[in-house]
Design a protein around this motif. Structure first.
Motif, PDB file in Angstrom:
ATOM      1  N   HIS A  11       0.814  -1.212   0.000  1.00 55.85           N
ATOM      2  CA  HIS A  11       0.000   0.000   0.000  1.00 55.85           C
ATOM      3  C   HIS A  11       0.842   1.253   0.000  1.00 55.85           C
ATOM      4  CE1 HIS A  11      -3.406  -2.369   2.000  1.00 55.85           C
ATOM      5  NE2 HIS A  11      -3.456  -2.427   0.707  1.00 55.85           N
ATOM      6  N   GLU A  65      -1.898  10.867   9.401  1.00 57.97           N
ATOM      7  CA  GLU A  65      -2.587  12.142   9.412  1.00 57.97           C
ATOM      8  C   GLU A  65      -2.983  12.570  10.820  1.00 57.97           C
ATOM      9  OE1 GLU A  65      -6.411  12.204   7.605  1.00 57.97           O
ATOM     10  OE2 GLU A  65      -6.350  14.350   7.217  1.00 57.97           O
ATOM     11  N   LEU A  91       1.835  12.606   4.894  1.00 60.38           N
ATOM     12  CA  LEU A  91       0.556  12.296   5.524  1.00 60.38           C
ATOM     13  C   LEU A  91       0.409  13.108   6.800  1.00 60.38           C
ATOM     14  CD1 LEU A  91      -1.629  10.517   4.540  1.00 60.38           C
ATOM     15  CD2 LEU A  91      -0.604   8.588   5.734  1.00 60.38           C
ATOM     16  N   THR A  97      -0.274  16.597   6.056  1.00 65.37           N
ATOM     17  CA  THR A  97      -1.671  16.805   5.680  1.00 65.37           C
ATOM     18  C   THR A  97      -2.528  17.029   6.924  1.00 65.37           C
ATOM     19  OG1 THR A  97      -1.327  15.347   3.805  1.00 65.37           O
ATOM     20  CG2 THR A  97      -3.589  15.772   4.433  1.00 65.37           C
ATOM     21  N   LEU A 105      -1.984  20.501   8.096  1.00 66.27           N
ATOM     22  CA  LEU A 105      -2.733  21.418   7.234  1.00 66.27           C
ATOM     23  C   LEU A 105      -4.211  21.464   7.626  1.00 66.27           C
ATOM     24  CD1 LEU A 105      -2.210  23.163   4.734  1.00 66.27           C
ATOM     25  CD2 LEU A 105      -2.899  21.226   3.330  1.00 66.27           C
ATOM     26  N   SER A 106      -4.786  20.291   7.827  1.00 62.87           N
ATOM     27  CA  SER A 106      -6.200  20.234   8.210  1.00 62.87           C
ATOM     28  C   SER A 106      -6.432  21.016   9.493  1.00 62.87           C
ATOM     29  CB  SER A 106      -6.637  18.795   8.467  1.00 62.87           C
ATOM     30  OG  SER A 106      -6.590  18.068   7.290  1.00 62.87           O
ATOM     31  N   ARG A 118      -6.140  24.807   8.975  1.00 67.62           N
ATOM     32  CA  ARG A 118      -7.326  25.339   8.299  1.00 67.62           C
ATOM     33  C   ARG A 118      -8.485  25.430   9.272  1.00 67.62           C
ATOM     34  NH1 ARG A 118      -7.130  22.292   2.529  1.00 67.62           N
ATOM     35  NH2 ARG A 118      -5.642  23.711   1.523  1.00 67.62           N
ATOM     36  N   LEU A 177       2.027  11.278  -3.830  1.00 69.34           N
ATOM     37  CA  LEU A 177       0.936  11.816  -4.641  1.00 69.34           C
ATOM     38  C   LEU A 177       0.242  12.971  -3.932  1.00 69.34           C
ATOM     39  CD1 LEU A 177      -1.265  11.403  -6.951  1.00 69.34           C
ATOM     40  CD2 LEU A 177      -2.464  10.018  -5.274  1.00 69.34           C
ATOM     41  N   LEU A 178       0.025  12.801  -2.644  1.00 62.72           N
ATOM     42  CA  LEU A 178      -0.647  13.810  -1.822  1.00 62.72           C
ATOM     43  C   LEU A 178      -0.035  15.189  -1.980  1.00 62.72           C
ATOM     44  CD1 LEU A 178      -1.004  12.124   1.686  1.00 62.72           C
ATOM     45  CD2 LEU A 178      -2.733  12.418  -0.099  1.00 62.72           C
ATOM     46  N   ALA A 211      -4.962  20.920  -4.038  1.00 63.82           N
ATOM     47  CA  ALA A 211      -5.613  21.329  -2.801  1.00 63.82           C
ATOM     48  C   ALA A 211      -4.655  21.324  -1.610  1.00 63.82           C
ATOM     49  CB  ALA A 211      -6.801  20.433  -2.506  1.00 63.82           C
ATOM     50  N   LEU A 212      -3.539  20.664  -1.733  1.00 65.09           N
ATOM     51  CA  LEU A 212      -2.587  20.596  -0.624  1.00 65.09           C
ATOM     52  C   LEU A 212      -1.298  21.335  -0.987  1.00 65.09           C
ATOM     53  CD1 LEU A 212      -3.103  16.822   0.279  1.00 65.09           C
ATOM     54  CD2 LEU A 212      -4.268  18.804   1.248  1.00 65.09           C
TER      55      LEU A 212
END
Lengths: 328, 328
Positions: free
Chosen positions: A72, A218, A244, A247, A250-251, A254, A273-274, A279-280
């Motif tokens: 994964h 995350e 991750l 991210t 960031l969340s 925000r 990829l993220l 958006a990131l």
DNA sequence: CTGAAAGCGCTAACAA
DNA sequence: TTGTTAGCGCTTTCAG
């Protein structure tokens, strides 16, 4: 009878089995006529060489195995891609096996490869102690893609994590940041080196390193960010353990209305990829993961060819600047 | 000599080779004493059964192969995880092979598996015409995880894409949306079914389906969204081809200052890691990908056991509601 | 260039 | 319960 054998092909083509064998391994010492005749017969009969018999007789498999800790994780799959490319160039088959993130899984996966007697093994692992690796290396040529202390029994290829952290600190300080926090990932693979690199780079610049406990996910980024922003003097830049985790940071930012990068800059690690998503758009450290696979395979092939002295390569990452970082 | 063989073990234990063989395949008709003695010797010598010889002699491999189109795509790796679990339960080894996203790669990957003569093959493919699949199915038990028109030569397992679209339309209309747009992905695998499901569900409700060209990536979502928002009457809800495309939609909407979900609702498809991120939080269609792998393996095992009539399973997805959708 | 023959290490009857 | 003995399909000398 099931599938046609070499004898069938030989009979059909009116030649000896040995000739068919030569053709199949495309030996140069076969006349063009014979070769064509044999190939035609083989094709007509739907002949497919029996790998089991071939390997048994020849004692070689012409195959290398890769053990990946976790399919994964893009880190491992890109690694595999590099291995695949290098193996293909060398005319080797590739067998992939996964540990499914569990140590028991890694054991089983390695056993499978060892049983297959692949000519060599690339270990893209995470859960293991050097000991286990050593045991594998005892049985077959081995190269590990991991941060080890340069074992003698096998080759290694790894990322210069500390240098990655250095790049980040350099970038942020050049933007004028001085209160920089690092959210780490404990003892997870690579994390200690990233942390150490961060602390050293900060000290070198006469800055106080702020380090918060975290993890490679995350949620960890989110809660560490929450704690960081509650400080009397919150940092103006946050260097997360990986993308991750970034991210999550960031969340959180925000959610509390902090602007990125105006109020706080964020840096990730891995360039997954993220990080590239509009958006990131995370500034992050890119590792040439395919290259890891490629180099490790090349080293493995050298081992298979007979080299015995261990080689250890440190591969340099580079910084990818996006819009999550800005001047202080 | 290299590795010890069965003869070595037999000699060391003072028994015949056949007995060692029986012990290795843990046959019940061996006395406990002999078994222990043999096992001890094997262990002492570091004996490891030679799979090549075993398979050659037995004509079986006790292994199933999985061909994945692309290891980078979580869809395939989760599929593989399901396959691995089912294979492990059945006591089968698993060999993974990847097509590296190229059709030529898939060919090579399948060849490798066919050459290995695994007892059966699970095809997690994307690039192929049914014909190629048929050819594989002719040579070994095969099950494909793909949207096919129920071929006779192999089993299939696939997602009910149309139903997924239906779930989306149902959700959005219940929230009061009537101007719903779908950004599709042309003829990419699964896309036509999703589109058709969308159009039918809309018609069924007496609504006009708006469909825009797109693809399974972020950029496509971004530009389709740009076009959609330029309409005299922009949609109040956008159903993207997949999560990545939805992410592009989200980026665009944010860039023009539209609020999600207050101004526009967004739905993705696949329920990838992306959708769950706090910063995106996409409502999306979840597919039980592990289950695909599990079921396909179970079907394959039945085939290996001798079933010949083809079975075809349609697996139902479900909607995961997050914060990218809201009332109109 | 071609053919005969001896294995590679193991399984699977069949005997004992 | 254990031992004997043919192969499995191919590679690889070694003579022709």
């Amino acid at each position: 009878m099931g599938q046609p054998t070499m004898d069938d092909v030989a009979a059909h083509a009116g030649v000896s089995r040995a000739l068919v064998s030569l053709v199949m391994r495309d030996s140069p010492r076969v006349s063009d006529r014979s070769r064509k005749k044999v190939l035609a017969s083989a094709n007509e009969l739907g002949y497919r060489p029996n790998v089991w018999a071939r390997n048994l007789a020849s004692g070689q498999t012409n195959t290398i195995g890769v053990m990946l800790n976790d399919l994964h994780n893009p880190y491992f799959t890109e690694l595999a891609e590099g291995v695949a490319a290098a193996a293909a160039e060398a005319g080797m088959e590739l067998l992939i096996t996964s540990g499914w993130q569990r140590e028991s899984g890694e054991h089983a996966a390695i056993e499978t490869l060892l049983n297959m007697r692949t000519d060599g093994i690339v270990l893209g692992a995470a859960r293991f102690s050097g000991e286990v690796f050593d045991e594998v290396a005892q049985q077959t040529p081995t190269v590990a893609v991991a941060n080890f202390d340069e074992p003698e029994s096998m080759d290694t290829v790894c990322n210069d994590e500390a240098h990655g952290s250095e790049l980040v600190v350099d970038h942020l300080t050049k933007l004028g940041h001085t209160r920089i926090a690092h959210i780490d990932a404990g003892n997870a693979p690579g994390a200690p080196e990233r942390r150490r690199g961060f602390m050293n780079s900060m000290s070198d610049r006469g800055l106080a390193p702020i380090v918060f406990d975290g993890d490679f996910n995350e949620h960890a980024g989110m809660s560490a960010a929450a704690n960081l922003m509650k400080l009397k003097e919150p940092p103006t830049a946050i260097f997360a353990a990986n993308d991750l985790s970034a991210t999550g940071v960031l969340s959180h930012l925000r959610s509390i209305g902090a602007r990125v990068p105006d109020d706080v800059s964020i840096v990730g690690y891995d360039d997954t990829l993220l990080a590239g998503l509009g958006a990131l758009s995370l500034t992050t450290v890119h590792q040439p993961r395919q290259l890891f696979g490629r180099r490790s395979t090349e080293l493995l092939l050298e081992r298979i060819e007979g080299r015995t002295a261990a080689k250890h390569e440190l591969i340099q990452p580079r910084l990818v600047t996006r819009s999550s970082t800005g001047p202080n």
